[in-house]
Design an enzyme around this catalytic site. Sequence first.
Site, short mmCIF file in Angstrom:
data_model
loop_
_atom_site.label_atom_id
_atom_site.label_comp_id
_atom_site.label_asym_id
_atom_site.label_seq_id
_atom_site.Cartn_x
_atom_site.Cartn_y
_atom_site.Cartn_z
NE ARG A 3 44.10 48.04 30.66
CZ ARG A 3 43.34 47.50 31.62
NH1 ARG A 3 43.02 46.25 31.58
NH2 ARG A 3 42.92 48.23 32.61
CD GLN A 18 48.56 55.25 31.44
OE1 GLN A 18 49.29 56.18 31.12
NE2 GLN A 18 48.65 54.68 32.61
CG ASP A 76 42.80 51.40 29.66
OD1 ASP A 76 41.72 50.77 29.64
OD2 ASP A 76 43.81 50.99 30.24
CB SER A 101 42.06 52.13 33.01
OG SER A 101 42.95 51.07 32.87
CE1 TYR A 118 43.51 43.04 31.90
CE2 TYR A 118 44.69 42.61 29.86
CZ TYR A 118 43.76 43.35 30.58
OH TYR A 118 43.10 44.38 29.99
P1 NAD Z 1 41.49 42.93 36.14
O1 NAD Z 1 40.24 43.72 36.24
O2 NAD Z 1 41.65 41.95 35.02
O3 NAD Z 1 41.71 42.12 37.51
C1 NAD Z 1 41.71 42.79 38.76
C2 NAD Z 1 42.80 42.25 39.65
O4 NAD Z 1 42.46 40.93 40.09
C3 NAD Z 1 44.17 42.10 38.98
O5 NAD Z 1 45.10 42.88 39.68
C4 NAD Z 1 44.45 40.61 39.06
O6 NAD Z 1 45.83 40.35 39.26
C5 NAD Z 1 43.64 40.21 40.26
N1 NAD Z 1 43.35 38.75 40.37
C6 NAD Z 1 43.06 37.85 39.40
N2 NAD Z 1 42.85 36.62 39.93
C7 NAD Z 1 43.02 36.74 41.28
C8 NAD Z 1 42.92 35.85 42.39
N3 NAD Z 1 42.63 34.56 42.22
N4 NAD Z 1 43.13 36.36 43.62
C9 NAD Z 1 43.44 37.66 43.82
N5 NAD Z 1 43.54 38.56 42.82
C10 NAD Z 1 43.34 38.11 41.56
O7 NAD Z 1 42.75 43.90 36.14
P2 NAD Z 1 42.87 45.41 35.64
O8 NAD Z 1 42.43 46.33 36.70
O9 NAD Z 1 42.23 45.50 34.31
O10 NAD Z 1 44.44 45.54 35.52
C11 NAD Z 1 45.23 44.56 34.88
C12 NAD Z 1 46.65 44.97 34.80
O11 NAD Z 1 46.83 45.93 33.79
C13 NAD Z 1 47.22 45.58 36.05
O12 NAD Z 1 48.57 45.17 36.12
C14 NAD Z 1 47.18 47.04 35.78
O13 NAD Z 1 48.11 47.77 36.54
C15 NAD Z 1 47.56 46.99 34.33
N6 NAD Z 1 47.16 48.21 33.63
C16 NAD Z 1 48.10 48.87 32.89
C17 NAD Z 1 47.75 50.03 32.22
C18 NAD Z 1 48.73 50.77 31.41
O14 NAD Z 1 49.90 50.48 31.46
N7 NAD Z 1 48.30 51.72 30.62
C19 NAD Z 1 46.44 50.48 32.26
C20 NAD Z 1 45.51 49.77 33.01
C21 NAD Z 1 45.88 48.63 33.69
#
Ligand code: NAD
Length: 377
Positions: free
Chosen positions: A123, A128, A131, A134, A229
């Site tokens: 990530r 990106q 990805d 995403s 994560y």
């Molecule tokens: P994910 O699908 O793994 O999880 C979805 C959300 O659920 C997350 O925000 C997580 O914190 C939350 N979660 C987990 N357990 C929980 C609980 N018990 N109660 C409430 N919420 C809970 O996450 P994702 O959408 O794949 O994103 C993961 C991270 O990666 C995020 O910080 C996102 O911003 C980041 N990200 C970064 C990039 C990049 O920099 N290129 C790209 C995509 C995502």
Amino acid sequence: MKRLFAPLETHPAETRAAIAPTTAKKLKDLGLEVLVQKGAGLKSDYTDAEYIEAGAQIVDDAASGYAQADIITRVRKPEASELEGVRPGTLHISFLDPFNEKALIDDLAQRNIAAVSLEMIPRSTLAQKMDALSSQANLAGYAAVTMAADRMRKILPMMMTPSGTISPARFFIIGVGVAGLQAIATAKRLGARVEAFDTRPVVEEQVKSLGAKFVKVDLGEMGQTDQGYAKELTPEQLEKQRLEMAKACARADVVITTAKLFGRKAPLILNNEVLKQMLPGSILVDLAVESGGNVEGSKVGEEVVTDNGVRILGPENLEGYYPKDATLMLASNFYNLIEHFWDAEAKDFNYNTEDEILSGCLITKDGQIVHERFKGE
Ligand code: NAD
């Protein structure tokens, strides 16, 4: 000339394809011969004629595509039987679910197939454009809202009319990653009043910037991994979270849960005690249903109605709910990955494992499991 093949997806719930006509053309421009299985794009509204017009060849069956391919792009992980005809040395790019598919990974290694797992693409800013988690989560977040809106018995925006005033619908989003953020943005655009919660405190600002309210729960020490994560909560933290969530759920017309833990089963956040407090007719959309579920009683592909009239939706493959756009985004992720590692002179994929993107997502190569995380399991 190297050949890329995109087969027809075989999983019954899969609506997406791993190639779009626009990316077929771009892959061809890189110097690849592009083969697409007959009908591969039909469920996402891309016809064989469009692929042909983009310069691809249509092959009648998967076996003949596999027999010629140097690179295979597909959405879902392959069945063992589908690997039979894949040639040794082929690059295979798809979602692989590597944390749960040890036998498949062993099989890919033994067959000397170089397997890239889309889930493992780092990530990072540079990655990106490739990805796929995403790009697909973004569409799933949107679809969760439109699906709920379609089932609701009230409208989303506030309306002040001579006949009376309709109050805005209340949405509560649990888990504010990529899908959750898009769900918030979509519900806001449609005029709902939105609250949201995530265990990662850094998310509060993002929620507020979309005009939604962040529900504060003091869970003590929390955080995120270096990939962003969420970390797993202790049983005590989960219990405290449930109590606070119950209050927000009790005032919501729609609750959307998107809380996932990378590579592990999703946490159960809303149990029957919480569901009992919810409004009759309210809707719960569990986006984590396919990885264990955030909601007690949610079932993949089904709508479950509780005794007090709460409707729990457990959509299967919500990422593919709008397959035309999902295919377009995904195909673009495949193209960007291949293009990033393309050696223009050799007209071939360059396995530059010094590159952290490739070392992050390449699981097998040269008959071995090469990814640190899955070696020696
Ligand atoms: P994910 O699908 O793994 O999880 C979805 C959300 O659920 C997350 O925000 C997580 O914190 C939350 N979660 C987990 N357990 C929980 C609980 N018990 N109660 C409430 N919420 C809970 O996450 P994702 O959408 O794949 O994103 C993961 C991270 O990666 C995020 O910080 C996102 O911003 C980041 N990200 C970064 C990039 C990049 O920099 N290129 C790209 C995509 C995502």
